[in-house]
Design a protein around this motif. Sequence first.
Motif, PDB file in Angstrom:
ATOM      1  N   VAL A  80       0.829  -1.207   0.000  1.00  0.00           N
ATOM      2  CA  VAL A  80       0.000   0.000   0.000  1.00  0.00           C
ATOM      3  C   VAL A  80       0.862   1.254   0.000  1.00  0.00           C
ATOM      4  O   VAL A  80       0.469   2.277  -0.543  1.00  0.00           O
ATOM      5  CB  VAL A  80      -0.947  -0.015   1.224  1.00  0.00           C
ATOM      6  CG1 VAL A  80      -1.602   1.330   1.442  1.00  0.00           C
ATOM      7  CG2 VAL A  80      -1.993  -1.088   1.053  1.00  0.00           C
ATOM      8  N   ASP A  81       2.062   1.155   0.559  1.00  0.00           N
ATOM      9  CA  ASP A  81       2.921   2.333   0.717  1.00  0.00           C
ATOM     10  C   ASP A  81       3.163   3.057  -0.603  1.00  0.00           C
ATOM     11  O   ASP A  81       3.241   4.284  -0.636  1.00  0.00           O
ATOM     12  CB  ASP A  81       4.248   1.906   1.347  1.00  0.00           C
ATOM     13  CG  ASP A  81       5.084   3.092   1.746  1.00  0.00           C
ATOM     14  OD1 ASP A  81       4.517   4.031   2.354  1.00  0.00           O
ATOM     15  OD2 ASP A  81       6.297   3.112   1.436  1.00  0.00           O
ATOM     16  N   PHE A  82       3.264   2.312  -1.708  1.00  0.00           N
ATOM     17  CA  PHE A  82       3.483   2.936  -3.016  1.00  0.00           C
ATOM     18  C   PHE A  82       2.303   3.817  -3.426  1.00  0.00           C
ATOM     19  O   PHE A  82       2.476   4.847  -4.081  1.00  0.00           O
ATOM     20  CB  PHE A  82       3.717   1.849  -4.075  1.00  0.00           C
ATOM     21  CG  PHE A  82       3.765   2.380  -5.481  1.00  0.00           C
ATOM     22  CD1 PHE A  82       4.900   2.999  -5.963  1.00  0.00           C
ATOM     23  CD2 PHE A  82       2.656   2.272  -6.321  1.00  0.00           C
ATOM     24  CE1 PHE A  82       4.944   3.485  -7.258  1.00  0.00           C
ATOM     25  CE2 PHE A  82       2.688   2.758  -7.609  1.00  0.00           C
ATOM     26  CZ  PHE A  82       3.836   3.371  -8.074  1.00  0.00           C
ATOM     27  N   TYR A  83       1.085   3.431  -3.043  1.00  0.00           N
ATOM     28  CA  TYR A  83      -0.118   4.114  -3.521  1.00  0.00           C
ATOM     29  C   TYR A  83      -0.554   5.283  -2.634  1.00  0.00           C
ATOM     30  O   TYR A  83      -1.506   5.976  -2.974  1.00  0.00           O
ATOM     31  CB  TYR A  83      -1.269   3.110  -3.637  1.00  0.00           C
ATOM     32  CG  TYR A  83      -1.060   2.134  -4.766  1.00  0.00           C
ATOM     33  CD1 TYR A  83      -1.376   2.473  -6.070  1.00  0.00           C
ATOM     34  CD2 TYR A  83      -0.520   0.876  -4.528  1.00  0.00           C
ATOM     35  CE1 TYR A  83      -1.174   1.595  -7.108  1.00  0.00           C
ATOM     36  CE2 TYR A  83      -0.312  -0.012  -5.564  1.00  0.00           C
ATOM     37  CZ  TYR A  83      -0.633   0.355  -6.846  1.00  0.00           C
ATOM     38  OH  TYR A  83      -0.428  -0.517  -7.872  1.00  0.00           O
ATOM     39  N   LEU A  84       0.096   5.509  -1.525  1.00  0.00           N
ATOM     40  CA  LEU A  84      -0.306   6.608  -0.646  1.00  0.00           C
ATOM     41  C   LEU A  84      -0.139   7.943  -1.365  1.00  0.00           C
ATOM     42  O   LEU A  84       0.916   8.233  -1.920  1.00  0.00           O
ATOM     43  CB  LEU A  84       0.517   6.588   0.645  1.00  0.00           C
ATOM     44  CG  LEU A  84       0.307   5.375   1.536  1.00  0.00           C
ATOM     45  CD1 LEU A  84       1.182   5.481   2.765  1.00  0.00           C
ATOM     46  CD2 LEU A  84      -1.142   5.230   1.922  1.00  0.00           C
ATOM     47  N   GLY A  85      -1.189   8.748  -1.357  1.00  0.00           N
ATOM     48  CA  GLY A  85      -1.162  10.041  -2.026  1.00  0.00           C
ATOM     49  C   GLY A  85      -1.552  10.012  -3.488  1.00  0.00           C
ATOM     50  O   GLY A  85      -1.674  11.063  -4.120  1.00  0.00           O
TER      51      GLY A  85
END
Length: 147
Positions: A80-85
């Motif tokens: 999920v970290d890649f998709y934050l923002g």
Amino acid sequence: MRLSDYRLSHLFRWFRFIFCYLAFSSDTLDFFNQYNRNMSPRPPRLHVDGAILGYQRGLRNQNNNVSLIKIKGVDSKDDVDFYLGKRVAFITKAEAADKYGNKFRVNWGKVCRAHGSNGVVRCRFRRNLPPQAIGGKVRVMLYPSRV
């Protein structure tokens, strides 16, 4: 049945391989090479599909301001970290065209944070998603980049 240009290009590549293997004349090979040269490459896909699961909720209360989205191919909290923002687009089709002649409406949102550990994310949209949208599709754009 009409073949798409993408399938035709694969078909011509296969024929070119057969012709090279069987040593046909160079004129025939020139025809296939010319066809593949004129093919325009597919534009890059700038989004990943996602599904709307519902709203953030507890046992008795639900929060309509936050929507839960399952992104295709994201199965852990680390992914999920890649998709934050990243921007999220909920696209609907309207009856009447707007002043520009466009019948599609887009409700933009943003990925806020993870929800649980299975790759579900929380998103906030400019206008809250309607209940009819639950089970529908969204596009998670691959911009803005944080790399």
